[in-house]
Write an enzyme that holds these catalytic residues in place. Structure first.
Site, short mmCIF file in Angstrom:
data_model
loop_
_atom_site.label_atom_id
_atom_site.label_comp_id
_atom_site.label_asym_id
_atom_site.label_seq_id
_atom_site.Cartn_x
_atom_site.Cartn_y
_atom_site.Cartn_z
N LEU A 144 0.85 -1.19 0.00
CA LEU A 144 0.00 0.00 0.00
C LEU A 144 0.89 1.24 0.00
O LEU A 144 1.87 1.31 0.74
CB LEU A 144 -0.91 0.03 1.23
CG LEU A 144 -2.15 -0.86 1.24
CD1 LEU A 144 -2.88 -0.70 2.56
CD2 LEU A 144 -3.06 -0.53 0.07
N ASP A 145 0.54 2.23 -0.83
CA ASP A 145 1.25 3.50 -0.80
C ASP A 145 1.10 4.15 0.57
O ASP A 145 0.11 3.92 1.27
CB ASP A 145 0.70 4.45 -1.87
CG ASP A 145 0.99 3.97 -3.29
OD1 ASP A 145 1.98 3.24 -3.47
OD2 ASP A 145 0.22 4.32 -4.20
N PRO A 146 2.06 4.98 0.98
CA PRO A 146 1.98 5.61 2.30
C PRO A 146 0.67 6.36 2.56
O PRO A 146 0.15 6.32 3.68
CB PRO A 146 3.18 6.56 2.30
CG PRO A 146 4.16 5.91 1.40
CD PRO A 146 3.34 5.28 0.31
N VAL A 156 -2.25 5.70 1.41
CA VAL A 156 -3.43 4.83 1.35
C VAL A 156 -3.61 4.11 2.68
O VAL A 156 -2.65 3.64 3.29
CB VAL A 156 -3.28 3.81 0.21
CG1 VAL A 156 -4.51 2.91 0.13
CG2 VAL A 156 -3.06 4.52 -1.11
N ARG A 161 -4.44 4.82 -8.79
CA ARG A 161 -3.90 6.11 -9.25
C ARG A 161 -3.88 6.18 -10.78
O ARG A 161 -4.20 7.22 -11.37
CB ARG A 161 -2.48 6.33 -8.71
CG ARG A 161 -2.43 6.76 -7.25
CD ARG A 161 -1.02 7.15 -6.86
NE ARG A 161 -0.15 5.99 -6.71
CZ ARG A 161 1.18 6.03 -6.86
NH1 ARG A 161 1.78 7.15 -7.22
NH2 ARG A 161 1.90 4.94 -6.68
#
Length: 296
Positions: free
Chosen positions: A39-41, A43, A177
């Protein structure tokens, strides 16, 4: 409490997936910890964590994921979310919801997608975010085949920079994204991801997840059984003597229960005491050991 298994973690914003793993390593005093699905930071949401021998089962977790997020139209950024530099802006006051409903079907099914310029995708042995930090992010990124099963509109706020709330069910490797960027491009106004939460991943649901903040406040780490996320797999039950031979690496003739098996597919293997032994591969009526967890 179990000393190994899976943690259904609710990741907060501002933490990387690696940060969460590092924290749990310290809390559990266990080096063998990994995660399923980065997971992106920015998210939040479900981050499956494997502890101990569960790390060997990560490749067998189901691949489906569900996200709930907000796309801001009329804005393009360098990262395809609000953390990046603004590249272009457009007025979306003229944009009706019907226009969005008309283009969304083109993003369903198996589609070609380019990952964001800043992401964990590897190009020539380096992560894209590493290249971006060095000012070397490539302009032309490789296209990838991803699958989106469901896109459901949850909300619509028209205006100069309209916002669209979506629920997306997709396969592994899909970037929401990129979906935001490509949807904006299809509408001719640009788009970027404003907010995202993963509500399901690899067999785990947000409704039963444990917030990382609870663990930081001293709550015990709730470890789930090794086979808990593997319930979608067929089951092979072996007699005691056959169980011993299977754990020694021998292929065993099988009797399958619970779920139907597909030739060449993995299955959960149990002994008569219902002890989970590991993962086998079903081939020509035999169960071949693939991941043996239980020692003889």
């Amino acid at each position: 409490m179990l000393s190994e298994g899976f943690v259904n973690l609710d990741k907060p914003a501002g933490w990387t997936s690696h940060d969460c793993v590092a924290k749990l390593r310290r809390l559990l005093r266990e080096r063998r910890i990994g995660h399923g699905g980065t997971l992106d930071p920015a998210v939040t949401g479900v981050l499956p964590i494997a502890v101990g021998r569960a790390t060997r089962l990560l490749p067998y977790l189901p691949s489906g994921k569900t996200y709930v997020g907000t796309i801001r139209l009329g804005l393009q950024t360098s990262t395809d979310d609000l953390s990046g530099d603004r590249l272009a802006e457009a007025d979306t006051s003229h944009l009706p919801l019907t226009a969005i409903e008309a283009v969304l079907p083109q993003f369903l099914g198996q589609i070609q997608q380019q990952p964001p310029q800043v992401s964990a995708v590897q190009v020539q042995g380096q992560r894209l975010y590493q290249l971006a930090r060095q000012g070397k992010a490539p302009v032309d990124l490789p296209w990838r085949t991803v699958e989106i099963q469901v896109i459901r509109i949850l909300g619509w706020r028209p205006g100069a920079q309209a916002e669209l709330d979506l629920e997306v069910q997709c396969g592994a490797g899909t970037y929401i994204r990129s979906l935001a960027r490509d949807l904006g491009a299809a509408l001719g106004v640009g788009g970027t991801l404003a907010e995202l939460r993963r509500t399901a991943s690899s067999g785990f649901e947000i409704s039963t997840s444990t917030p990382l903040t609870d663990l930081l406040d001293g709550a015990p780490v709730p470890l789930l059984a090794l086979d808990s996320p593997l319930q979608y797999l067929a089951v092979v039950r072996l007699a005691e003597e056959a169980s011993d031979r299977w754990r020694q690496g021998q292929a065993i003739p099988i009797t399958i229960t619970d779920l139907p098996a597909v030739e060449g597919s993995p299955a959960r293997v149990y002994c008569p005491q219902n002890r989970f032994l590991g993962i086998g591969t079903i081939t020509a009526g035999l169960c071949k050991p693939k991941v043996v967890l239980a020692a003889i």
